[in-house]
Design an enzyme around this catalytic site. Structure first.
Site, PDB file in Angstrom:
ATOM      1  CE1 TYR A 139      -3.068  -3.068   1.091  1.00 53.68           C
ATOM      2  CE2 TYR A 139      -4.337  -1.339   1.642  1.00 53.68           C
ATOM      3  CZ  TYR A 139      -4.497  -2.445   1.140  1.00 53.68           C
ATOM      4  OH  TYR A 139      -5.390  -3.276   1.256  1.00 53.68           O
ATOM      5  CE  LYS A 188       3.021 -17.979  -1.743  1.00 55.76           C
ATOM      6  NZ  LYS A 188       2.255 -19.223  -1.552  1.00 55.76           N
ATOM      7  CG  ASP A 220      -0.554 -20.633   0.118  1.00 54.13           C
ATOM      8  OD1 ASP A 220       0.052 -20.582   1.164  1.00 54.13           O
ATOM      9  OD2 ASP A 220       0.028 -21.094  -0.850  1.00 54.13           O
ATOM     10  CG  ASP A 244      -7.687  -5.443   2.620  1.00 57.20           C
ATOM     11  OD1 ASP A 244      -8.673  -4.926   3.474  1.00 57.20           O
ATOM     12  OD2 ASP A 244      -7.761  -5.255   1.246  1.00 57.20           O
ATOM     13  CG  ASP A 248     -13.230  -7.816   3.458  1.00 57.23           C
ATOM     14  OD1 ASP A 248     -13.022  -7.179   4.265  1.00 57.23           O
ATOM     15  OD2 ASP A 248     -14.057  -7.456   2.206  1.00 57.23           O
TER      16      ASP A 248
END
Ligand code: NAD
Ligand code: IPM
Ligand code: MN
Length: 353
Positions: A139, A188, A220, A244, A248
């Site tokens: 970001y 990751k 993942d 983020d 959700d």
């Protein structure tokens, strides 16, 4: 007297903030919490009125307040290519106030268990906290678009330094110490250098917290385990974009994104906002679930103002309203009573005693 900055923003942000403020007003009556509110512009509305998604007046306002309550920003009106976007205002306020840790608590609400798309026995007992890094990563790294040899190209760079990781990880360990003492660090590291640095710093910090059990999980795999075995998680700590996306996804364990509050903490006054966006598909129709924002106010009372009884009273009121079968459309089943945003606000404030 507590000074609050209220930034309703766009779309349902305006509707849910209104209900949250009504609930706060009731808390003031019952618990004698003294506060003053000043409203400011952020997001699309701020672009329309000032040309900037985070204008100077709002910067001045939030700097001198004790906490910020924000609705949501964004919408199709401001999605034209090349123009400044409302979402930039959100990133700017987080950076401006150095709010590097975003706390997103997800729990399986007893009376919403049948609304969850998961089997009851999978979500029963789910109570997890996502600690998301909020002022670094893709970001805020170097980015750009260019045309070279007639080929259009764009890039966003994930960047982290050890200080940014360490300060966030410390918060996550401290919070885990107040909970079930378990941290899952999500990265990751099988591919990304930033994740390898992340893992190294997490390991270093863990040595100072011998009472807390730590495991590492690839993002993942974590996305899969949030569905297959969500009750295993206590605190999940992760970088900005992973957090983020996973938050959700995990919100559905608590029946709906409309139930997920958040607190962003760091150096400046803390910011409280629902994890959801401006929901243009239902904006202006009195359909939005205001509970995520109402629960964000409870987080504000607890974290910024240490008003634990008042915070508990809000959470208890939400529970009672759900027990009574009142539901906005996102958490509704045919056996329940479907209510709008305002009626849900009414119901919660009636239960604050
Ligand atoms: P969204 O969170 O706004 O909506 C996703 C889906 O969830 C929609 O179907 C919406 O109706 C539903 N939903 C969200 N909140 C709800 C609530 N309180 N009650 C009932 N249903 C709810 O995400 P999106 O559609 O991907 O994005 C819409 C806009 O919001 C975009 O401009 C996006 O950038 C912005 N956004 C802002 C924030 C924020 O301000 N913090 C967060 C996410 C997205
Ligand atoms: C959130 C939102 C924001 C984010 C967007 C709107 C910038 O999705 O608060 O989760 O990605 O942080
Ligand atoms: Mn998001």
């Amino acid at each position: 007297m507590l000074k609050l900055a209220i930034l309703p923003g766009d779309g349902i942000g305006v509707e849910v903030t209104k209900q949250a403020l009504r609930v706060l007003e009731k808390v003031k009556e019952v618990y004698g919490v003294e506060y003053s509110c000043s409203e400011g512009l952020i997001g699309g509305k701020a672009i329309d009125e000032t040309g900037s998604p985070f204008p100077q007046q709002t910067k001045d306002l939030v700097k001198q307040c004790d906490a910020v309550l924000l609705g949501a920003v964004g919408g199709p009106k401001w999605e034209k290519a090349g123009s400044v976007r409302p979402e930039k205002g959100l990133l700017e306020i987080r950076k401006y106030l150095q709010l590097y840790a975003n706390l997103r608590p997800i729990k399986c609400w007893k009376y919403l268990i049948d609304q969850s798309p998961f089997k009851n026995e999978k979500v029963e007992g789910v109570d997890l906290l996502i600690v998301r890094e909020l002022t670094g990563g893709a970001y805020f790294g170097s980015r750009g678009t260019e045309i070279k040899d007639n080929i259009e190209r764009a890039f966003d760079t994930i960047e982290y330094n050890e200080k940014e990781i360490r300060r966030l990880v410390k918060i996550a360990f401290d919070l885990a110490g107040q909970r079930r003492k378990k941290i899952t660090s999500v990265d990751k590291a099988n591919v990304l250098d930033t994740s390898r640095l992340w893992r190294k710093i997490v390991e270093e910090e863990a040595t100072g917290y011998s009472e807390i059990s730590l495991n590492h999980m690839y993002v993942d795999n974590c996305a899969m385990q949030i569905c297959s075995n969500p009750a295993q998680f206590d605190v999940i700590v992760t970088e900005n974009m992973f957090g983020d996306i996973l938050s959700d996804q995990a919100s559905v364990l608590g029946a709906s994104l409309g139930m997920l509050p958040s607190a962003s903490i760091g150096e400046g006054p803390a910011l409280y906002e629902p994890a959801h966006g401006s929901a243009p598909d239902i904006a202006g129709q009195d359909k939005a679930n205001p509970l995520a924002t109402i629960l964000s106010v409870a987080m504000m009372l607890r974290i910024s103002f240490k008003l634990f009884d008042a915070a508990k009273a809000i959470e208890k009121a939400v529970d009672i309203v759900l027990k009574r079968g009142l539901r906005t459309a996102d958490i509704w089943l045919p056996r329940d009573t479907c209510v709008g945003t305002c009626a849900m606000g009414d119901a919660v404030l009636r239960e604050i005693v």
